[in-house]
Design a protein around this motif. Structure first.
Motif, PDB file in Angstrom:
ATOM      1  N   ARG B 171      31.247  27.638  56.372  1.00 24.76           N
ATOM      2  CA  ARG B 171      31.674  29.089  55.923  1.00 24.76           C
ATOM      3  C   ARG B 171      30.512  29.887  55.982  1.00 24.76           C
ATOM      4  O   ARG B 171      29.639  29.440  55.137  1.00 24.76           O
ATOM      5  CB  ARG B 171      32.409  28.944  54.647  1.00 24.76           C
ATOM      6  CG  ARG B 171      33.775  28.025  54.472  1.00 24.76           C
ATOM      7  CD  ARG B 171      34.871  28.854  55.437  1.00 24.76           C
ATOM      8  NE  ARG B 171      36.245  27.943  55.322  1.00 24.76           N
ATOM      9  CZ  ARG B 171      36.607  26.892  56.080  1.00 24.76           C
ATOM     10  NH1 ARG B 171      35.871  26.626  56.927  1.00 24.76           N
ATOM     11  NH2 ARG B 171      37.627  26.405  55.673  1.00 24.76           N
ATOM     12  N   TRP B 348      33.679  30.411  60.542  1.00 26.57           N
ATOM     13  CA  TRP B 348      34.561  29.781  59.911  1.00 26.57           C
ATOM     14  C   TRP B 348      34.899  28.471  60.805  1.00 26.57           C
ATOM     15  O   TRP B 348      35.260  28.742  61.845  1.00 26.57           O
ATOM     16  CB  TRP B 348      35.788  30.390  59.740  1.00 26.57           C
ATOM     17  CG  TRP B 348      36.835  30.067  58.833  1.00 26.57           C
ATOM     18  CD1 TRP B 348      37.130  30.465  57.369  1.00 26.57           C
ATOM     19  CD2 TRP B 348      37.809  29.134  59.153  1.00 26.57           C
ATOM     20  NE1 TRP B 348      38.358  29.712  57.069  1.00 26.57           N
ATOM     21  CE2 TRP B 348      38.800  28.909  58.034  1.00 26.57           C
ATOM     22  CE3 TRP B 348      38.181  28.224  60.463  1.00 26.57           C
ATOM     23  CZ2 TRP B 348      39.913  28.044  58.076  1.00 26.57           C
ATOM     24  CZ3 TRP B 348      39.382  27.544  60.446  1.00 26.57           C
ATOM     25  CH2 TRP B 348      40.053  27.449  59.294  1.00 26.57           C
TER      26      TRP B 348
ATOM     27  N   GLU C 175      32.060  22.612  50.502  1.00 26.88           N
ATOM     28  CA  GLU C 175      32.907  23.879  50.523  1.00 26.88           C
ATOM     29  C   GLU C 175      32.308  24.890  51.685  1.00 26.88           C
ATOM     30  O   GLU C 175      33.056  25.456  52.561  1.00 26.88           O
ATOM     31  CB  GLU C 175      32.813  24.714  49.515  1.00 26.88           C
ATOM     32  CG  GLU C 175      33.095  24.023  47.845  1.00 26.88           C
ATOM     33  CD  GLU C 175      34.451  23.508  48.082  1.00 26.88           C
ATOM     34  OE1 GLU C 175      35.442  24.120  48.533  1.00 26.88           O
ATOM     35  OE2 GLU C 175      34.550  22.244  47.833  1.00 26.88           O
ATOM     36  N   THR C 176      30.963  24.909  51.666  1.00 24.11           N
ATOM     37  CA  THR C 176      30.464  25.903  52.991  1.00 24.11           C
ATOM     38  C   THR C 176      29.809  24.937  54.220  1.00 24.11           C
ATOM     39  O   THR C 176      29.215  25.675  54.982  1.00 24.11           O
ATOM     40  CB  THR C 176      29.359  26.654  52.071  1.00 24.11           C
ATOM     41  OG1 THR C 176      28.233  25.687  51.928  1.00 24.11           O
ATOM     42  CG2 THR C 176      29.605  27.471  50.988  1.00 24.11           C
ATOM     43  N   LYS C 178      27.138  23.582  53.974  1.00 19.72           N
ATOM     44  CA  LYS C 178      25.396  23.887  54.065  1.00 19.72           C
ATOM     45  C   LYS C 178      24.817  22.609  54.210  1.00 19.72           C
ATOM     46  O   LYS C 178      25.165  21.505  53.491  1.00 19.72           O
ATOM     47  CB  LYS C 178      24.945  24.705  52.754  1.00 19.72           C
ATOM     48  CG  LYS C 178      23.407  24.908  52.571  1.00 19.72           C
ATOM     49  CD  LYS C 178      23.135  25.600  51.561  1.00 19.72           C
ATOM     50  CE  LYS C 178      21.943  26.404  51.466  1.00 19.72           C
ATOM     51  NZ  LYS C 178      20.730  25.344  51.048  1.00 19.72           N
TER      52      LYS C 178
END
Ligand code: FES
Ligand code: FES
Lengths: 158, 447, 337
Positions: B171, B348, C175-176, C178
């Motif tokens: 994200r 995304w 979540e991201t 990274k």
């Protein structure tokens, strides 16, 4: 099925083996005589890694029952390699980087040997035709074609 | 630059291959060239169907075959259920060395046969007809994720679980907002195929018991220690009982990093006290060994009139086949690369590792990136066509530079996409715009 | 019934290494009494020429001729840990480990030379020919053979070194996403020219021209080997190969080379390439990794070229004749060709 004695000439030397009917020349070479330069990429006739010369003609040894070569002259890559140094075709493969993993190389060198024996100055198309039954997954074939051309030059000049 | 880098003597030179003479004389020793006088051969009894419950196994006809030595089943394997990426913390274990109560793909090994000759092993294996109750199978990645799909995994889903998520997520920014601002929305579905590595040398090993209680294993694995460590865990052996010898491989392309032949061959050697050779046939290499996974990818891009991609949304599905092997890892690598070498501020990504009743997929040359590169670059052409821009220019407009941030929040270094494209354009004589010609990977022009 | 021509391009990046679980490789190096250096590894050469490239890197760091360096690899009893040969990592990771080991060995080598020549090690340099010379006065030198003999039998020193390269494990933020999963990026840009037979659906790749940037080339001939082989594989993937011809249906899975279609030398296009070298910040002598990438850029370039030729965008591979014919049927302007 009982084994039979089979005689043939291997790289200039008479050999005698015991083999069951339908045992392939490939199996006899690799597993009985331990001549392992002849490879076994598929045992289905589809890759050419097992190519040997039968009276000078390239043949897939994995499809050849050993009883069919009784009395014939078999040449493997071991028979091509001189006592010292390399055969000009081997030199050409080595110097043109026509080898990566090396698993197709024995078969490739044998088909090129047969080609150059009957046609010392093959065209590019004739080289492609000669190697078309031999799989090389690594090189993309161009280095092998170049090596064949270079080998022809070396043999003709030599 | 250190002193030794200034003037290079050997690096940068096309010296001859060290292994070249061995290769051209056929003297290079590959695994299948190694034999021992009292060596046994191993062959697998394999599942004839894609998905089934195993109700029984009968070895009595196999035992009649002259040369039959013994059979091995899952009960003989100390830690039968494994997953090779456990070495880097990936779990849970989920693939059996030999099937227990179920098979999940056609060709899955159910039992191993050891015999005096390869022919005898083949014959005996063919005489073991497993009693199977066939189950419904699923082959499509999106079908496999539907609620009514047959469930293949103990944990109750047909996808790998990434830290509590259904998929690997990336994200960056806010794609929804950016789609609202975009002049164009460009969407497409992409699909790749499962592909066989087809190295000219098939997968093989020879396991030899040594008098000191150790096992020497001649193998064509791409990763000796990785295979050794996994094998020790499966066989519950102290690691120092294993000695792996290899380093010379007849082509691999990623097809020789699964731990497939070694554990069962060593087990055979342990149970018989004799060397055991297990070599794949070409047919096994094609129908049973891992493939490159097939991928399905959905792209949705938000693009401005000037060609700039301001948002990219991707959902992708890797068809892992029946088991993990390396695919959960490939999906993460894929997620880090699937937006492409372009600077896109809003990204995304949902990337799924999905199980189906197919022969397992695993690593192959380009691991997760090959399907990404394919989809990205076809999508770039589609964007160019949609907005009426030259396909070269769209790539320059969006090319990443050093110092940019990637969707997975890594700062770009060593970018040379622009220079590489400029060189290719020059090579084919394609004229680029002045702007594209003036670009470089180190300075972003101040617009 | 026509032969249509098209051109397609594609530009790609390719990451080197994979450290989501930590990604180390080691090297050990020692000199024999007569000045040959043995590099002990447990790394695997898949055919790309790793054994050659690693000897070059070792010789370069030691400052000795290529011939003075031997590679002993492929044995877990004698070679230290290596994660394996994959992810275009081996030259990069093992190469860096060898540099570290060779620097340690070189330091001892220079100290022994300094003692023998009665100067400071800082005043010495190697000539790449097997001699260690006093900078500025090349007549004061010692040959590596004499040096190694002296180290062993006069000073009781082992000329050896240990090396490891590890990019530490990168945890992925769930979540991201990274993460820092790799070490460096190589790049390729390919241009394909194709001809499509609209009657048979067959595609011929006429040429595949590519630019590559893979950092410093340790051995340009071996890089060229990867380029030619990889380019050919991209043709094969784009147009021919599949184990499931009717994917996702599992039927008709091939079991031999006669059923699994891999093109041969007849189908090989003209392959041309240029190689740019922008040394990587963390690669051994700036090398990146080219093994995998060479098979990637050709696939979309060829498919874009076919789309360009027939006027229909193709979004699946392999682009078999069957798929081309289907696409042509559905094409709104199929008759305009
Ligand atoms: S092994 Fe004989 S053709 Fe493949
Ligand atoms: S060099 Fe590997 S198959 Fe030809």
């Amino acid at each position: 099925m009982t084994s039979k004695i089979v005689n043939f000439n291997l790289n200039g030397r008479d050999v005698e083996v015991m083999a069951k009917p339908l045992t392939t020349l490939q199996t006899v070479l690799r597993e009985q005589l331990h001549y392992t330069a002849t490879k076994a990429g598929c045992k289905q006739g589809g890759c050419g890694s097992c190519t040997v010369l039968v009276n000078g003609e390239p043949m897939a040894s994995c499809l050849l029952p050993v009883e069919d070569v009784v009395g014939q002259q078999i040449t493997t890559l071991e028979g091509l390699t001189p006592a010292e140094g390399l055969h000009p075709i081997q030199e050409a493969f080595f110097e043109n980087y026509a080898i990566q993993c090396g698993y197709c190389s024995p078969g490739m060198i044998m088909v090129i040997k047969a080609l150059l024996d009957r046609n010392p100055q093959p065209t590019r198309e004739e080289i492609i035709e000669a190697i078309a039954g031999n799989l090389c997954r690594c090189t993309g074939y161009e280095p092998i074609i170049e090596a064949a051309q270079d080998a022809a030059r070396r043999l003709n000049d030599g | 630059m250190t002193e030794s880098e200034k003037k290079l003597n050997v690096v940068g030179k096309s010296v001859p291959r060290r292994d070249g003479v061995g290769h051209v004389t056929g003297k290079t020793v590959y695994v299948d060239d190694i034999t021992f006088p009292d060596m046994l051969y191993l062959k697998m009894v394999r599942s004839p169907v894609h998905h089934a419950r195993i109700k029984g196994l009968d070895f009595s006809a196999a035992e009649e075959v002259p040369g039959f030595v013994r059979a091995l089943t899952h009960q003989d394997v100390p830690k039968n259920i494994y997953t090779i990426l456990c070495l880097i913390g990936v779990g849970p274990d989920e693939e059996p060395v030999l099937a227990e109560d179920k098979v999940l793909y056609k060709g899955e090994p159910i039992a191993a046969i050891l015999a005096e000759t390869e022919d005898a092993a083949v014959e005996a294996a063919s005489r073991v007809i497993p009693d199977l109750e066939e189950l419904p199978a699923v082959f499509d990645v999106e079908e496999a994720l539907k609620p009514d799909a047959p469930i293949l995994k103990e944990w109750g889903t047909n996808h790998f679980v990434y830290e509590g998520h259904h998929c690997r997520r990336v994200r960056l920014g806010d794609v929804e907002r950016a789609f609202g601002e975009a002049d164009y929305i460009v969407e497409e579905r992409y699909q790749t195929s499962p592909i066989e590595h087809a190295p000219t040398e098939t997968t093989a090993c020879v396991a030899k018991p040594e008098p000191n209680g150790r096992y020497t294993v001649y193998t064509n694995t791409q990763a000796l220690y990785f295979t050794l460590d996994n094998t020790a865990l499966i066989l519950q052996l102290p690691f120092n009982k294993l000695h792996f010898v290899g380093g010379t491989v007849g082509g691999a392309f990623g097809g020789k990093v699964d731990v497939i032949v070694e554990p069962i061959a060593i087990l055979g050697a342990m149970k018989t006290g004799r060397p055991v050779k297990f070599r794949y046939t070409r047919e096994e290499e094609m129908r049973v060994s891992s493939t490159r996974s097939a991928w399905r990818l959905y792209y949705k891009d938000g693009v401005m009139k000037n060609g700039q991609i301001i948002a990219r949304q991707i959902t992708s599905y890797a068809d892992s086949g029946a088991y993990n092997r390396h695919t959960p890892y490939a999906v993460t690598k894929h997620a880090a690369n699937v937006a492409g070498p372009y600077a896109i501020p809003n990204v995304w990504i949902d990337a799924y590792c999905v199980y189906t009743n197919r022969q397992p997929a695993s690593a192959m040359r380009g691991f997760g990136v090959t399907p990404a590169s394919f989809a990205i670059e076809v999508q770039m052409d589609k964007i160019a066509e949609t907005i009426g821009m030259d396909p070269w220019e769209i790539r320059f407009v969006n090319a990443y530079r050093n110092g940019d941030i990637k969707p997975h929040q890594k700062i770009v270094e060593d970018a040379t996409l622009i220079e590489t494209m400029q060189a290719a354009a020059e090579m084919v004589g394609h004229g680029l715009s002045d702007r594209s010609l003036a670009m470089n990977s180190w300075d972003r022009e101040k617009v | 019934m026509a032969k249509l021509r098209g051109t397609g391009i594609a530009a790609v990046n390719y990451p080197t290494g994979m450290n989501l679980g930590g990604d180390p490789s080691q090297a050990l190096i020692h000199a024999t009494t007569t000045g040959t250096f043995m590099i002990s590894l447990a790394s695997t050469d898949l055919g790309q020429g790793l054994k050659t490239v690693l000897a070059q890197i070792g010789a370069e760091t030691l400052g000795l001729p290529f011939e003075n360096v031997l590679i002993n690899t492929g044995d877990t009893d004698t070679g230290p840990h290596c994660m394996g040969t994959f992810a275009s990592r081996a030259t990069h990771r093992v190469g860096n480990a060898i540099i570290m080991a060779a620097e340690e060995a070189r330091k001892v080598m220079m100290e022994v030379a300094a003692d023998e020549l009665e100067v400071s090690p800082d005043d010495l340099e190697t000539d790449g020919q097997g001699n260690i010379l006093v900078k500025g006065s090349p007549d004061r030198s010692i040959n590596i053979v004499d040096l190694a003999l002296a180290a062993h039998f006069k000073y009781g020193k082992t000329i050896s070194g240990r090396g490891i390269y590890m990019k530490p494990k990168s945890d992925v933020d769930p979540e991201t996403g990274k993460m820092d999963p790799d070490s460096t990026e190589a790049h390729a840009c390919s241009v394909a020219d194709v001809e499509v037979d609209t009657e048979t659906g067959e595609v011929t790749v006429l040429s595949l021209k590519s630019a590559y940037e893979g950092g410093r080339q340790v051995n340009p001939a071996l890089v060229k080997g990867q380029i030619r082989g990889g380019s050919f594989m991209s043709v094969s993937h784009a147009l021919y190969e599949t184990t499931a011809p009717y994917y996702p249906a599992p039927d008709h899975s091939p079991g031999s080379f006669s059923e699994y279609v891999i093109p041969g030398p007849y189908e090989a296009p003209e392959i041309e390439s240029v190689v740019l070298e922008y040394p990587s910040v963390n690669g051994p002598y700036g090398a990146k990794g080219v093994g995998e990438m060479t098979a990637n850029s050709g696939i979309p370039a060829i498919i874009n070229a076919v789309s360009n030729a027939i006027g229909v965008r193709l979004t699946e591979y392999p682009v078999t004749p069957e798929k081309v014919l289907h696409a042509l049927e559905e094409s709104p302007n199929a008759t305009s060709h």
